[in-house]
Design a protein around this motif. Structure first.
Motif, PDB file in Angstrom:
ATOM      1  N   ILE A 145       0.851  -1.190   0.000  1.00 55.98           N
ATOM      2  CA  ILE A 145       0.000   0.000   0.000  1.00 55.98           C
ATOM      3  C   ILE A 145       0.886   1.239   0.000  1.00 55.98           C
ATOM      4  O   ILE A 145       1.966   1.251   0.584  1.00 55.98           O
ATOM      5  N   ASP A 146       0.408   2.277  -0.665  1.00 60.15           N
ATOM      6  CA  ASP A 146       1.160   3.536  -0.725  1.00 60.15           C
ATOM      7  C   ASP A 146       0.231   4.618  -1.235  1.00 60.15           C
ATOM      8  O   ASP A 146      -0.804   4.336  -1.856  1.00 60.15           O
ATOM      9  N   GLY A 147       0.608   5.869  -0.970  1.00 56.74           N
ATOM     10  CA  GLY A 147      -0.131   7.012  -1.476  1.00 56.74           C
ATOM     11  C   GLY A 147       0.733   7.803  -2.442  1.00 56.74           C
ATOM     12  O   GLY A 147       1.912   8.033  -2.185  1.00 56.74           O
ATOM     13  N   SER A 148       0.162   8.234  -3.545  1.00 62.79           N
ATOM     14  CA  SER A 148       0.895   8.979  -4.566  1.00 62.79           C
ATOM     15  C   SER A 148       0.219  10.327  -4.768  1.00 62.79           C
ATOM     16  O   SER A 148      -0.890  10.407  -5.308  1.00 62.79           O
ATOM     17  N   VAL A 164      -3.038   3.431  -3.289  1.00 62.02           N
ATOM     18  CA  VAL A 164      -2.870   2.279  -4.170  1.00 62.02           C
ATOM     19  C   VAL A 164      -2.671   1.032  -3.329  1.00 62.02           C
ATOM     20  O   VAL A 164      -1.803   0.986  -2.454  1.00 62.02           O
ATOM     21  N   PHE A 165      -3.473  -0.001  -3.588  1.00 61.84           N
ATOM     22  CA  PHE A 165      -3.334  -1.318  -2.976  1.00 61.84           C
ATOM     23  C   PHE A 165      -3.013  -2.296  -4.107  1.00 61.84           C
ATOM     24  O   PHE A 165      -3.839  -2.476  -5.009  1.00 61.84           O
ATOM     25  N   ILE A 166      -1.839  -2.912  -4.074  1.00 64.26           N
ATOM     26  CA  ILE A 166      -1.431  -3.826  -5.143  1.00 64.26           C
ATOM     27  C   ILE A 166      -0.938  -5.129  -4.527  1.00 64.26           C
ATOM     28  O   ILE A 166      -0.198  -5.130  -3.542  1.00 64.26           O
ATOM     29  N   ASP A 167      -1.382  -6.253  -5.089  1.00 66.10           N
ATOM     30  CA  ASP A 167      -0.989  -7.562  -4.579  1.00 66.10           C
ATOM     31  C   ASP A 167       0.430  -7.888  -5.017  1.00 66.10           C
ATOM     32  O   ASP A 167       0.788  -7.696  -6.185  1.00 66.10           O
ATOM     33  N   ASP A 168       1.240  -8.386  -4.090  1.00 65.89           N
ATOM     34  CA  ASP A 168       2.643  -8.657  -4.386  1.00 65.89           C
ATOM     35  C   ASP A 168       2.814  -9.872  -5.285  1.00 65.89           C
ATOM     36  O   ASP A 168       3.730  -9.916  -6.106  1.00 65.89           O
ATOM     37  N   ALA A 169       1.964 -10.877  -5.154  1.00 67.28           N
ATOM     38  CA  ALA A 169       2.145 -12.111  -5.912  1.00 67.28           C
ATOM     39  C   ALA A 169       1.746 -11.961  -7.379  1.00 67.28           C
ATOM     40  O   ALA A 169       2.386 -12.536  -8.262  1.00 67.28           O
ATOM     41  N   THR A 170       0.707 -11.195  -7.639  1.00 70.77           N
ATOM     42  CA  THR A 170       0.165 -11.121  -8.997  1.00 70.77           C
ATOM     43  C   THR A 170       0.394  -9.769  -9.664  1.00 70.77           C
ATOM     44  O   THR A 170       0.258  -9.673 -10.885  1.00 70.77           O
ATOM     45  N   GLY A 171       0.711  -8.717  -8.900  1.00 73.06           N
ATOM     46  CA  GLY A 171       0.801  -7.379  -9.467  1.00 73.06           C
ATOM     47  C   GLY A 171      -0.553  -6.788  -9.799  1.00 73.06           C
ATOM     48  O   GLY A 171      -0.642  -5.792 -10.519  1.00 73.06           O
ATOM     49  N   ARG A 172      -1.630  -7.372  -9.266  1.00 71.68           N
ATOM     50  CA  ARG A 172      -2.982  -6.874  -9.517  1.00 71.68           C
ATOM     51  C   ARG A 172      -3.252  -5.635  -8.679  1.00 71.68           C
ATOM     52  O   ARG A 172      -2.893  -5.574  -7.504  1.00 71.68           O
ATOM     53  N   LEU A 173      -3.894  -4.653  -9.285  1.00 68.31           N
ATOM     54  CA  LEU A 173      -4.414  -3.525  -8.515  1.00 68.31           C
ATOM     55  C   LEU A 173      -5.654  -4.006  -7.776  1.00 68.31           C
ATOM     56  O   LEU A 173      -6.669  -4.331  -8.388  1.00 68.31           O
ATOM     57  N   GLY A 249       9.118  -1.929  -4.242  1.00 68.65           N
ATOM     58  CA  GLY A 249       9.208  -1.436  -5.608  1.00 68.65           C
ATOM     59  C   GLY A 249       7.985  -1.749  -6.448  1.00 68.65           C
ATOM     60  O   GLY A 249       7.718  -1.070  -7.439  1.00 68.65           O
ATOM     61  N   ARG A 250       7.217  -2.794  -6.083  1.00 70.84           N
ATOM     62  CA  ARG A 250       6.043  -3.148  -6.853  1.00 70.84           C
ATOM     63  C   ARG A 250       5.060  -1.977  -6.904  1.00 70.84           C
ATOM     64  O   ARG A 250       4.580  -1.588  -7.967  1.00 70.84           O
ATOM     65  N   VAL A 251       4.768  -1.411  -5.750  1.00 66.31           N
ATOM     66  CA  VAL A 251       3.798  -0.317  -5.710  1.00 66.31           C
ATOM     67  C   VAL A 251       4.425   0.985  -6.205  1.00 66.31           C
ATOM     68  O   VAL A 251       3.736   1.827  -6.792  1.00 66.31           O
ATOM     69  N   GLU A 252       5.738   1.166  -6.018  1.00 60.28           N
ATOM     70  CA  GLU A 252       6.395   2.377  -6.522  1.00 60.28           C
ATOM     71  C   GLU A 252       6.369   2.411  -8.049  1.00 60.28           C
ATOM     72  O   GLU A 252       6.114   3.456  -8.654  1.00 60.28           O
ATOM     73  N   ARG A 253       6.638   1.271  -8.681  1.00 61.55           N
ATOM     74  CA  ARG A 253       6.580   1.221 -10.152  1.00 61.55           C
ATOM     75  C   ARG A 253       5.149   1.379 -10.647  1.00 61.55           C
ATOM     76  O   ARG A 253       4.906   1.975 -11.702  1.00 61.55           O
ATOM     77  N   ALA A 254       4.207   0.833  -9.888  1.00 62.44           N
ATOM     78  CA  ALA A 254       2.797   1.005 -10.267  1.00 62.44           C
ATOM     79  C   ALA A 254       2.393   2.472 -10.211  1.00 62.44           C
ATOM     80  O   ALA A 254       1.624   2.943 -11.055  1.00 62.44           O
ATOM     81  N   ASN A 255       2.925   3.206  -9.230  1.00 59.48           N
ATOM     82  CA  ASN A 255       2.625   4.637  -9.141  1.00 59.48           C
ATOM     83  C   ASN A 255       3.102   5.372 -10.387  1.00 59.48           C
ATOM     84  O   ASN A 255       2.398   6.249 -10.919  1.00 59.48           O
ATOM     85  N   ARG A 256       4.309   5.044 -10.849  1.00 54.82           N
ATOM     86  CA  ARG A 256       4.822   5.702 -12.053  1.00 54.82           C
ATOM     87  C   ARG A 256       3.959   5.369 -13.274  1.00 54.82           C
ATOM     88  O   ARG A 256       3.696   6.238 -14.114  1.00 54.82           O
TER      89      ARG A 256
END
Length: 450
Positions: A145-148, A164-173, A249-256
């Protein structure tokens, strides 16, 4: 015979002049191919016939430039940098050398010298490489979880934050929510939506924001747990904090990615506010997951059912604390004075602690052993934001609240005194304040003299 270093242009000249020497190419054609005059071609041809390919090499190669600085000057400059400017960058060091020592040198030349002598390393070379972490194996095992904070609606609306809530195993939002800022109540609201849709995951993975972690190790009060952490504990969900942004990094890259794709999708849809944006997000999440989500190593879903009554969930997603009740049935909360109404329940609470429940709509409830107590605000016009410590991620929301407060409720003029924290007796008597014993002694002396 040693190696001969030549440029691509010089190699091209060798090929063309060889054709001229064999008679298969005229001098005029060679001049056109090389971009030279006939006179220059004849001069190069003479050097090529006399010295061979070495005659076409640039004669300045390997020689020091005419404007090169001497080795002695170089050593003097670097010795000065070592002693006085060892931790300076090349640009600042060159400025100080010119300003304080009257040594004028290009910052690029100084940069090259400092790199050659190991006095400076560029930021690119200083970059720490982080080893990638393997994904978790099942859906719902770890959710990042993270805020952008970003101008998601560009110039059509104000800047806001996307949770943003993103699953670590699947990369699903798993869940997205537009909010004013990263606050406890905004995360409560987003978490409630996540739990209603997916259930309870095993753990959340976040940064060290104060919503998730108590960062003041010297704090003397409290239970070492934030309000968000307390709510997750009651829901039997673990919260883990990453030591660096690269670790999540999963959620950081998703933010970008979202700052590129989502902004353009919102522009095409003509959306300019958070309410319309939150309505648009479910469809965007479905399309995003179809494009980018991966298949986990394990097919089972580790989310657990919520199984919490709405009333119980409402008491979990609020700010809860304890306050001491004074002799006047008064307690302090958020710089406000709360007075309990005297009745058979509150009269016995003097000197004890009661529970405070602050809900997202701003309502404050005081409870003792689960029973709600009647109360009133002693000073409703007190400004609760004055000189408050405000985090950077909440600055936008706090400033908007202050502007609304200033427009609707002008401050009243108040009496102010000395800004002291506590009284410290000095053992002196102020002017006009004579002790009773001194007065009695003076009266006795006057009576004797009279």
């Amino acid at each position: 015979m040693g190696w001969l270093v030549m440029s691509e242009r010089e190699l091209n000249r060798i090929e063309v002049l060889s054709e001229v020497g064999t008679g298969r190419l005229r001098v005029e054609d060679a001049a056109g191919l090389l971009g030279l005059t006939r006179r220059q071609v004849f001069r190069l041809l003479a050097r090529f016939r006399a010295d061979g390919p070495a005659g076409l090499a640039h004669r300045a190669r390997g020689r020091a430039p005419n404007n090169a600085l001497s080795a002695l000057h170089r050593e003097q400059v670097l010795a000065l940098v070592r002693t006085q400017y060892a931790d300076f960058g090349p640009t600042l060091a060159a400025e100080k050398l010119a300003e304080l020592h009257d040594i004028h040198i290009s910052h690029e030349t100084l940069r090259k010298w400092m790199i050659e002598d190991g006095l400076w390393v560029s930021r690119k070379q200083q970059r720490v490489l982080h080893q990638p972490r393997l994904r978790r194996e099942a859906l719902g095992e770890l959710v990042q979880i993270d805020g952008s904070e970003h101008r998601w609606f560009e110039d059509r609306g104000p800047a806001c934050t996307l949770l943003v809530f993103i699953d670590d195993a699947t990369g699903r939002l798993m869940h997205l929510r537009f909010v004013a800022s990263e606050s406890t109540f905004s995360y409560f609201n987003a978490l409630e939506g996540y739990l209603q849709e997916h259930g309870r995951p095993v753990a959340f993975y976040s940064d060290k924001h104060s919503v998730f972690r108590v960062n003041r190790t010297e704090a003397r009060s409290g239970h070492g747990m934030t309000q968000f952490g307390r709510a997750l504990n009651e829901l039997n969900i673990e919260i883990l904090c990453a030591n660096s942004s690269q670790a999540k990094g999963r959620v950081e890259r998703a933010n970008r990615t979202l700052q590129d794709r989502l902004v353009k999708e919102l522009r095409l849809a003509g959306i300019a506010d958070m309410a319309a944006g939150n309505t648009f997000l479910p469809g965007f999440i479905a399309a995003f997951n179809t494009r980018f989500a991966r298949i986990p190593r394990r097919s089972d879903d580790l989310h657990r059912p919520l199984n919490v009554e709405p009333e119980r969930l409402r008491d979990i997603f609020c700010l809860r604390d304890e306050r001491h009740v004074g002799q006047q049935l008064a307690l302090s909360y958020d710089r406000k004075r709360i007075i309990l109404e005297p009745n058979h329940l509150t009269l016995g609470l003097v000197g004890t602690y009661v529970d405070t429940y602050e809900f997202p709509d701003g309502r404050l409830e005081i409870r003792a052993r689960g029973v709600s107590l009647p109360c009133r605000m002693f000073d409703k016009e007190q400004r609760v934001t004055h000189a408050a410590i405000t985090e950077n991620k909440r600055l936008t929301e706090v400033l908007a609240f202050i502007q609304t407060q200033q427009d609707q409720d002008p401050p009243r003029a108040r009496r102010v005194g000395k800004q002291r924290t506590r009284y410290e007796p000095k053992g002196t008597v102020g002017p006009g304040r004579t002790p009773l014993l001194v007065k009695a002694r003076r009266a006795q002396v006057e009576a004797r003299t009279n």
